[in-house]
Enzyme design. Structure first.
Site, PDB file in Angstrom:
ATOM      1  N   HIS A 129      -9.802   2.200   0.245  1.00  0.00           N
ATOM      2  CA  HIS A 129      -8.345   2.020   0.199  1.00  0.00           C
ATOM      3  C   HIS A 129      -7.946   1.460  -1.163  1.00  0.00           C
ATOM      4  O   HIS A 129      -8.270   0.323  -1.494  1.00  0.00           O
ATOM      5  CB  HIS A 129      -7.920   1.074   1.317  1.00  0.00           C
ATOM      6  CG  HIS A 129      -6.448   0.994   1.531  1.00  0.00           C
ATOM      7  ND1 HIS A 129      -5.526   1.661   0.750  1.00  0.00           N
ATOM      8  CD2 HIS A 129      -5.710   0.297   2.452  1.00  0.00           C
ATOM      9  CE1 HIS A 129      -4.313   1.384   1.182  1.00  0.00           C
ATOM     10  NE2 HIS A 129      -4.397   0.564   2.212  1.00  0.00           N
ATOM     11  N   GLU A 151      -0.224   5.971  13.533  1.00  0.00           N
ATOM     12  CA  GLU A 151       0.120   7.128  12.710  1.00  0.00           C
ATOM     13  C   GLU A 151       0.055   8.421  13.510  1.00  0.00           C
ATOM     14  O   GLU A 151       0.862   9.336  13.312  1.00  0.00           O
ATOM     15  CB  GLU A 151      -0.788   7.207  11.491  1.00  0.00           C
ATOM     16  CG  GLU A 151      -0.348   8.256  10.489  1.00  0.00           C
ATOM     17  CD  GLU A 151      -1.059   8.147   9.159  1.00  0.00           C
ATOM     18  OE1 GLU A 151      -0.664   8.861   8.219  1.00  0.00           O
ATOM     19  OE2 GLU A 151      -2.013   7.344   9.042  1.00  0.00           O
ATOM     20  N   CYS A 187       0.810  -1.227   0.000  1.00  0.00           N
ATOM     21  CA  CYS A 187       0.000   0.000   0.000  1.00  0.00           C
ATOM     22  C   CYS A 187       0.838   1.269   0.000  1.00  0.00           C
ATOM     23  O   CYS A 187       0.281   2.370  -0.055  1.00  0.00           O
ATOM     24  CB  CYS A 187      -0.954  -0.006   1.185  1.00  0.00           C
ATOM     25  SG  CYS A 187      -2.016  -1.458   1.202  1.00  0.00           S
TER      26      CYS A 187
END
Length: 412
Positions: free
Chosen positions: A340, A314, A163
């Site tokens: 996504h 994150e 990703c």
């Protein structure tokens, strides 16, 4: 000697929100969702029956004969590249072909081509396998087809880092220009994995949300009710140029590409480091390479996929690097709207980051009804204006295998 300045002169995209950049951007600002219930027969038996398909089929844009020789992922990349090239105002005579490069990624590659040809092999025998199967399914097919379409004779790369793939392609493009190997790079990525096998695999590893409510509300980064991501498809590309080359042809400039950071967690094949150490280093590297003062970072397009562990990690990364500015910067996850896109995610989110700086407005994060108290970030649920002046936007991508890529864009 200071490094060559790299600028963004063209943008292209096809996404679950729109068939081009303007429609995608307007839908983002409006907080629209591209997630829908799948209507194919095979979807009825799936544990997850929602996904974010592109808003406009590539067959409506591409030459149909040429499109049949491309996997769906390559079709998305080609649609985006054509738009970006036109948006940059480039013509065949504007770039020396030997100074034109491509860095276009895919995390999975031509999976639908591979699986459909395997079905043909099982059901009808080896003579029914397409002679074009290999050049359609190979992971570098999007990059290779773009190079053929635009006559790019410099480097043609297809990084594969799950990703983080298309953000890595953007980082690679930055290096190609700064190392003097190209004047112009078509950079980005695409993915087309809405198919029963990859969806079943993601569902089995508990990565996809199994929420069976309103599909438009399922992708919910940072919300306490999040339980996995929603699979999307599409592609995006940016035209990156040396500032000297762009100025010589009088090009419009959206933003500067200041720096990039690439690291790896070496922690787990699928789970992120819960302390976010690898991502922290990637963000720090991107800012250091761009000589960026952390206080000038006013916007972050986060990777935030709507998974319980990754979204929190994150937030830790941003605080590790930005300090108190992490709570001041306007943070968004456009995956709340697009789902996504896997290997295409970073590129689409880079386009959104560039436009946020260009127009001085951040898209919202939708479906954030109850923010996780472990996340100390400013995450607006409606479009938010960004400050004037020389400011910086970050785009983060993280992928299976521990891949971390951060890129920093500057306003102009």
């Amino acid at each position: 000697m200071s490094p060559t300045r790299v600028v963004v002169t063209g943008l292209g995209a096809t996404s679950p929100l729109g068939g081009d950049v303007p429609s995608t951007w307007q839908a983002m600002l409006a907080g629209q969702s591209g997630v829908r219930l799948l209507t194919e027969d095979w979807a009825a038996e799936m544990p997850v029956r929602i996904a974010a398909r592109v808003a406009v089929e590539p067959s409506e844009v591409l030459d149909r004969v040429k499109a049949r020789r491309m996997d769906r992922s390559t079709q998305f990349a080609m649609v985006a590249a054509q738009e970006a090239w036109a948006d940059a105002g480039l013509t065949d005579t504007d770039v020396d072909p030997e100074r034109l490069a491509v860095a276009v990624a895919s995390g999975i590659g031509g999976v639908t081509t591979l699986l459909s040809n395997y079905d043909a092999l099982k059901e009808k025998g080896p003579r029914r396998v397409s002679p074009l199967a290999v050049p359609m399914l190979m992971p570098n097919a999007p990059a290779a087809n773009i190079s053929l379409a635009f006559g790019a004779r410099a480097a043609v790369h297809a990084p594969t880092s799950a990703c983080a793939s298309s953000n890595e392609a953007i980082a690679m493009a930055l290096d190609l220009i700064r190392l003097g190997r190209a004047d112009v790079v078509i950079a980005g990525g695409a993915e087309a994995a809405i198919h029963p096998l990859p969806m079943s695999a993601f569902a089995q590893m508990m990565a996809l949300s199994k929420n069976d409510g309103d599909p438009t509300t399922v992708s919910r980064p940072w919300d306490t009710g999040r339980d996995g991501f929603v699979l999307g498809e599409g592609g995006a590309t940016l035209i990156l140029e040396s500032e000297e080359h762009a100025r010589a042809r009088g090009a419009r400039v959206y933003a500067t590409l200041l720096g990039a950071g690439i690291t790896n967690d070496a922690h787990d094949i699928a789970q992120p480091d819960p302390e976010g150490r690898g991502g922290t280093r990637a963000i720090r590297m991107a800012l250091r390479e761009g000589d960026v003062d952390p206080t000038t970072v006013v916007h972050v397009n986060a990777h935030a996929t709507s998974t319980p562990q990754g979204d929190v990690a994150e937030g830790l990364m941003l605080h590790n690097v930005l300090g108190s500015q992490a709570s001041e910067a306007v943070v968004t996850s456009t995956k709340s709207m697009t789902g996504h896109l896997l290997g295409g995610a970073g590129a689409l989110e880079a386009v959104a980051t560039v436009l946020a700086l260009h127009h001085r407005v951040s898209p919202p994060t939708i479906n954030l009804d109850d923010k996780d108290p472990a996340v100390d970030l400013d995450i607006p649920t409606s479009a938010r204006d960004l400050p004037a002046g020389d400011v910086v936007g970050l785009n983060n991508s993280f992928g299976f295998g521990g891949a971390n890529v951060a890129v920093a864009f500057g306003s102009v």
